[in-house]
Design an enzyme around this catalytic site. Structure first.
Site, PDB file in Angstrom:
ATOM      1  N   SER A   1     -27.863  30.159 -31.816  1.00 45.33           N
ATOM      2  CA  SER A   1     -26.852  29.589 -30.925  1.00 45.33           C
ATOM      3  C   SER A   1     -25.784  28.963 -31.808  1.00 45.33           C
ATOM      4  O   SER A   1     -26.047  28.654 -32.973  1.00 45.33           O
ATOM      5  CB  SER A   1     -27.505  28.516 -30.049  1.00 45.33           C
ATOM      6  OG  SER A   1     -26.526  27.690 -29.441  1.00 45.33           O
TER       7      SER A   1
ATOM      8  N   TYR B   1     -32.532  21.291 -27.705  1.00 44.54           N
ATOM      9  CA  TYR B   1     -32.110  22.699 -27.771  1.00 44.54           C
ATOM     10  C   TYR B   1     -31.468  22.967 -29.135  1.00 44.54           C
ATOM     11  O   TYR B   1     -31.804  23.943 -29.817  1.00 44.54           O
ATOM     12  CB  TYR B   1     -31.100  22.950 -26.641  1.00 44.54           C
ATOM     13  CG  TYR B   1     -30.608  24.364 -26.517  1.00 44.54           C
ATOM     14  CD1 TYR B   1     -29.495  24.796 -27.230  1.00 44.54           C
ATOM     15  CD2 TYR B   1     -31.228  25.260 -25.657  1.00 44.54           C
ATOM     16  CE1 TYR B   1     -29.028  26.094 -27.100  1.00 44.54           C
ATOM     17  CE2 TYR B   1     -30.757  26.564 -25.516  1.00 44.54           C
ATOM     18  CZ  TYR B   1     -29.656  26.969 -26.239  1.00 44.54           C
ATOM     19  OH  TYR B   1     -29.178  28.259 -26.113  1.00 44.54           O
TER      20      TYR B   1
HETATM   21  C1  GCO Z   1     -24.579  23.483 -23.508  1.00 41.41           C
HETATM   22  C2  GCO Z   1     -24.684  24.975 -23.437  1.00 41.41           C
HETATM   23  C3  GCO Z   1     -24.985  25.566 -24.802  1.00 41.41           C
HETATM   24  C4  GCO Z   1     -24.733  27.050 -24.702  1.00 41.41           C
HETATM   25  C5  GCO Z   1     -25.131  27.871 -25.858  1.00 41.41           C
HETATM   26  C6  GCO Z   1     -24.131  27.777 -26.957  1.00 41.41           C
HETATM   27  O1  GCO Z   1     -25.172  22.798 -22.663  1.00 41.41           O
HETATM   28  O2  GCO Z   1     -23.881  23.027 -24.433  1.00 41.41           O
HETATM   29  O3  GCO Z   1     -25.672  25.377 -22.508  1.00 41.41           O
HETATM   30  O4  GCO Z   1     -26.299  25.250 -25.153  1.00 41.41           O
HETATM   31  O5  GCO Z   1     -25.443  27.597 -23.645  1.00 41.41           O
HETATM   32  O6  GCO Z   1     -26.400  27.573 -26.303  1.00 41.41           O
HETATM   33  O7  GCO Z   1     -24.520  28.680 -27.974  1.00 41.41           O
END
Ligand code: GCO
Length: 263
Positions: A146, A159
C-alpha cells in the site's frame, strides 16, 4: 514466434481476497492474460457472488473456502487446490482488512486482528505456496502492499504498520527464495475507488477533496489501473525483478502536494 512476455496461458494464479475490490480487478487482468484463477474467501455467500461476477466476464474460477490466518487450514487446502487445479504458479497475496481508529482509542485486540490478516496471513500463504515453487524452481509471489507501506495517516496505524511490514517481508522472501527462480515483489496501490474507501469518498468527506488534490493525477484510482502491473509481476517480463514494491498511486508518493488553491 517467441511467446509474448506477458502471456499467462498455462499458469494457475491464486488470488486471496479475489472476491471483490482490487483483488478481483487484478484477477480479471491475470485471466485476460490467460491465467487460470483460484479464488479463496471465508464465506460461501461471498464466493458464490464472486463466481457469478467472474462468470459475467466469461471467466470460470475455482473457489475455495479458506481463512488465510489459519495455518493448519492453509497447509491442508493448498495441496487440495494443487491436486484439483494444478500447481500454483502465481500467488497474489491481496486479502486485507482495515479499521480506522485513533491509536489512543485502539484496543490491542483490533491491532492484533489487523496485523494477523494483513501480515501474518500473507506470511502463512506465501511460505505454504513457496514449498511447491521451490520444488519446481519457479514461481511468482505478489504481495499487495500500500502507499501506507511508506506513509502514515490518522486512524490507520495498524493497517500502515502491517503494510510497512509486508514491504519488508517481501524483501525478506526475495532474499531467501530468489535463488529458486521465484520472484517476489509488491504492488503498492495509492487511493482507489473501492468499497474499502467508499466512506472516504462520500459527498463532502474532507478526505475526498484532499486525496484528489494531493494526487498529481488529480483523481482516485480505478481498480482496473492495477491489472497491468499485476500481469507484469506475474509474467516472464519480470523474471529479474525481485524484492521491489511497484507503487500504482497516480504520483502521490512523488510529491509533497500543493496548496488546494494552486493548479
Ligand atoms: C485510508 C485508506 C487507505 C487506502 C489504501 C492506500 O483509510 O487511508 O483506506 O488505507 O485504502 O490502503 O494505499
Amino acid at each position: 514466434m517467441a511467446q509474448n512476455l506477458f502471456d499467462l496461458r498455462g499458469k494457475n494464479a491464486l488470488v486471496t481476497g479475489g472476491t471483490h475490490g482490487l483483488g478481483m480487478a487484478m484477477a480479471f487482468g491475470l485471466a485476460e492474460a490467460g491465467a487460470t484463477l483460484i479464488i479463496n474467501g471465508h464465506t460461501p455467500g461471498k464466493l458464490e457472488s464472486a463466481k457469478s461476477a467472474y462468470a459475467k466476464k466469461g471467466i470460470k474460477v475455482h473457489t475455495y473456502l479458506l481463512d488465510i490466518t489459519d495455518e493448519n487450514a492453509v497447509e491442508n487446502t493448498i495441496p487440495i487446490m494443487e491436486k484439483e487445479v494444478g500447481p500454483i504458479h502465481i500467488l497474489v497475496n491481496n486479502a486485507a482488512i482495515i479499521k480506522r481508529i485513533p491509536i489512543l482509542e485502539m484496543k490491542a485486540k483490533d491491532f492484533r486482528e489487523i496485523l494477523d490478516v494483513n501480515l501474518t496471513g500473507q506470511f502463512i500463504m506465501a511460505k505454504t505456496v513457496a514449498q511447491g515453487m521451490v520444488e519446481r524452481s519457479n514461481g511468482k509471489i505478489i504481495n499487495i502492499c500500500s502507499m501506507m507501506s511508506e506513509l502514515g495517516r490518522n486512524t490507520v496505524s495498524a493497517y500502515a504498520a502491517a503494510k510497512g511490514g509486508l514491504k519488508m517481508l517481501t524483501r525478506s522472501m526475495a532474499t531467501e527464495w530468489a535463488r529458486y527462480n521465484i520472484q517476489i515483489n509488491g504492488i503498492g496501490p495509492g487511493y482507489f475507488a473501492t468499497e474499502q474507501t467508499a466512506p472516504l469518498r462520500a459527498e463532502g468527506h474532507p478526505l475526498n477533496e484532499f486525496i484528489i488534490n494531493r494526487t498529481p493525477a488529480g483523481k482516485w484510482g480505478d481498480p482496473e489501473d492495477l491489472a497491468g502491473t499485476a500481469v507484469f509481476l506475474a509474467s516472464r517480463a519480470s523474471d529479474f525483478v525481485n524484492g521491489q514494491v511497484v507503487y500504482v498511486d497516480g504520483g502521490i508518493l512523488a510529491t509533497i502536494g500543493k496548496p488546494s488553491n494552486e493548479k
